[in-house]
Design a protein around this motif. Sequence first.
Motif, PDB file in Angstrom:
ATOM      1  N   TYR A 161       0.822  -1.215   0.000  1.00  0.00           N
ATOM      2  CA  TYR A 161       0.000   0.000   0.000  1.00  0.00           C
ATOM      3  C   TYR A 161       0.853   1.260   0.000  1.00  0.00           C
ATOM      4  O   TYR A 161       2.066   1.230   0.262  1.00  0.00           O
ATOM      5  CB  TYR A 161      -0.947   0.018   1.207  1.00  0.00           C
ATOM      6  CG  TYR A 161      -0.275   0.228   2.547  1.00  0.00           C
ATOM      7  CD1 TYR A 161      -0.076   1.517   3.050  1.00  0.00           C
ATOM      8  CD2 TYR A 161       0.145  -0.841   3.318  1.00  0.00           C
ATOM      9  CE1 TYR A 161       0.533   1.725   4.280  1.00  0.00           C
ATOM     10  CE2 TYR A 161       0.756  -0.650   4.545  1.00  0.00           C
ATOM     11  CZ  TYR A 161       0.949   0.635   5.026  1.00  0.00           C
ATOM     12  OH  TYR A 161       1.563   0.841   6.228  1.00  0.00           O
ATOM     13  N   ARG A 216      -4.981   5.525   2.989  1.00  0.00           N
ATOM     14  CA  ARG A 216      -4.220   4.298   2.741  1.00  0.00           C
ATOM     15  C   ARG A 216      -4.823   3.596   1.530  1.00  0.00           C
ATOM     16  O   ARG A 216      -5.994   3.200   1.557  1.00  0.00           O
ATOM     17  CB  ARG A 216      -4.276   3.396   3.970  1.00  0.00           C
ATOM     18  CG  ARG A 216      -3.564   2.077   3.800  1.00  0.00           C
ATOM     19  CD  ARG A 216      -3.566   1.320   5.115  1.00  0.00           C
ATOM     20  NE  ARG A 216      -3.155  -0.058   4.918  1.00  0.00           N
ATOM     21  CZ  ARG A 216      -2.645  -0.818   5.871  1.00  0.00           C
ATOM     22  NH1 ARG A 216      -2.463  -0.334   7.080  1.00  0.00           N
ATOM     23  NH2 ARG A 216      -2.314  -2.052   5.633  1.00  0.00           N
ATOM     24  N   LEU A 259      -4.450   0.448  -1.136  1.00  0.00           N
ATOM     25  CA  LEU A 259      -3.846  -0.819  -1.517  1.00  0.00           C
ATOM     26  C   LEU A 259      -3.548  -0.769  -3.012  1.00  0.00           C
ATOM     27  O   LEU A 259      -4.404  -0.372  -3.799  1.00  0.00           O
ATOM     28  CB  LEU A 259      -4.790  -1.975  -1.192  1.00  0.00           C
ATOM     29  CG  LEU A 259      -5.169  -2.104   0.286  1.00  0.00           C
ATOM     30  CD1 LEU A 259      -6.326  -3.066   0.468  1.00  0.00           C
ATOM     31  CD2 LEU A 259      -3.978  -2.559   1.104  1.00  0.00           C
ATOM     32  N   GLN A 287     -13.320   2.105  -4.061  1.00  0.00           N
ATOM     33  CA  GLN A 287     -13.667   1.820  -2.670  1.00  0.00           C
ATOM     34  C   GLN A 287     -14.452   0.520  -2.591  1.00  0.00           C
ATOM     35  O   GLN A 287     -15.474   0.359  -3.258  1.00  0.00           O
ATOM     36  CB  GLN A 287     -14.498   2.959  -2.087  1.00  0.00           C
ATOM     37  CG  GLN A 287     -14.857   2.749  -0.616  1.00  0.00           C
ATOM     38  CD  GLN A 287     -15.672   3.901  -0.051  1.00  0.00           C
ATOM     39  OE1 GLN A 287     -16.283   4.669  -0.790  1.00  0.00           O
ATOM     40  NE2 GLN A 287     -15.671   4.030   1.263  1.00  0.00           N
ATOM     41  N   ASP A 297     -15.144  -4.544   6.679  1.00  0.00           N
ATOM     42  CA  ASP A 297     -13.985  -3.818   6.169  1.00  0.00           C
ATOM     43  C   ASP A 297     -14.385  -2.806   5.097  1.00  0.00           C
ATOM     44  O   ASP A 297     -15.297  -3.054   4.307  1.00  0.00           O
ATOM     45  CB  ASP A 297     -12.988  -4.822   5.569  1.00  0.00           C
ATOM     46  CG  ASP A 297     -11.736  -4.154   5.051  1.00  0.00           C
ATOM     47  OD1 ASP A 297     -11.133  -3.357   5.800  1.00  0.00           O
ATOM     48  OD2 ASP A 297     -11.355  -4.421   3.897  1.00  0.00           O
ATOM     49  N   SER A 305     -12.100  -0.713   2.296  1.00  0.00           N
ATOM     50  CA  SER A 305     -10.748  -0.555   1.773  1.00  0.00           C
ATOM     51  C   SER A 305     -10.750   0.332   0.538  1.00  0.00           C
ATOM     52  O   SER A 305     -11.718   0.363  -0.225  1.00  0.00           O
ATOM     53  CB  SER A 305     -10.147  -1.922   1.393  1.00  0.00           C
ATOM     54  OG  SER A 305     -10.039  -2.745   2.529  1.00  0.00           O
ATOM     55  N   TYR A 360      -8.528   1.109  -2.965  1.00  0.00           N
ATOM     56  CA  TYR A 360      -7.533   0.561  -3.882  1.00  0.00           C
ATOM     57  C   TYR A 360      -7.086   1.666  -4.821  1.00  0.00           C
ATOM     58  O   TYR A 360      -7.918   2.437  -5.326  1.00  0.00           O
ATOM     59  CB  TYR A 360      -8.128  -0.614  -4.667  1.00  0.00           C
ATOM     60  CG  TYR A 360      -8.471  -1.781  -3.775  1.00  0.00           C
ATOM     61  CD1 TYR A 360      -7.556  -2.803  -3.550  1.00  0.00           C
ATOM     62  CD2 TYR A 360      -9.698  -1.839  -3.118  1.00  0.00           C
ATOM     63  CE1 TYR A 360      -7.857  -3.861  -2.710  1.00  0.00           C
ATOM     64  CE2 TYR A 360     -10.010  -2.886  -2.262  1.00  0.00           C
ATOM     65  CZ  TYR A 360      -9.078  -3.899  -2.067  1.00  0.00           C
ATOM     66  OH  TYR A 360      -9.369  -4.943  -1.217  1.00  0.00           O
ATOM     67  N   LYS A 379      -8.143  -9.056  -3.808  1.00  0.00           N
ATOM     68  CA  LYS A 379      -6.763  -9.518  -3.644  1.00  0.00           C
ATOM     69  C   LYS A 379      -6.256 -10.199  -4.914  1.00  0.00           C
ATOM     70  O   LYS A 379      -5.137  -9.947  -5.381  1.00  0.00           O
ATOM     71  CB  LYS A 379      -6.686 -10.483  -2.456  1.00  0.00           C
ATOM     72  CG  LYS A 379      -5.274 -10.853  -2.065  1.00  0.00           C
ATOM     73  CD  LYS A 379      -5.254 -11.703  -0.795  1.00  0.00           C
ATOM     74  CE  LYS A 379      -3.834 -12.106  -0.437  1.00  0.00           C
ATOM     75  NZ  LYS A 379      -3.784 -12.946   0.781  1.00  0.00           N
TER      76      LYS A 379
END
Length: 199
Positions: free
Chosen positions: A16, A27, A29, A50, A56, A58, A60, A83
């Motif tokens: 990240y 942050r 990834l 998003q 969670d 996250s 990206y 992932k």
Amino acid sequence: MYEYLTGLVTVVQPNYIVVDVNGVGYRLLCANPYRYHVDQTKRVRVYVYQAVRDDDISLYGFADSDEKELFIQLLGVSGIGPKSALAILANPDHQGLIDAIADDDVSYLTKFPGIGKKTAGQIVLDLRDSIQKKPTGPLLSLNSQPTKTDNPALDDALAALKALGYKEREVKKLAKQLMKTDAKTTDDYLRAGLKLISQ
């Protein structure tokens, strides 16, 4: 939903980066964080996706809108999560990936971590219709727009069908059928299209 962030890269880690936007650190990834460098003077633009799950939220990050679009399309494939999509995009040869999908090259896709023959086949099946070769050069582009016609109302209806999640090949087939109907407004075309799909 975020489209992109513009700010300073303050942290680069193996999976990240942190982008400071007016004092707030985001942050992100990334498939390849090391394409960025910590620099307190040069602002960068990073395209963002998003992902929200029960446990969670996250963000990206992507170098450009094409990479983001490819990530989103990979997420639409059964068996591919964020992932796995990032692992696929970590290979800088995105052209090779797009070529493999367009050419039904399953063996190329199985080289990516966590991608077996079944998932590779699913990637080809789900994405080959949305990838189009440009006749004037080696580059390929993601054909994310529905089929265009000379009828704006029909075009809007086709775009709405694609936004609802219908595949490009389904939309193309429907376009031909809808042109033969007596529909006039976008709503008419959309209703007719949904009726044809449900038959």
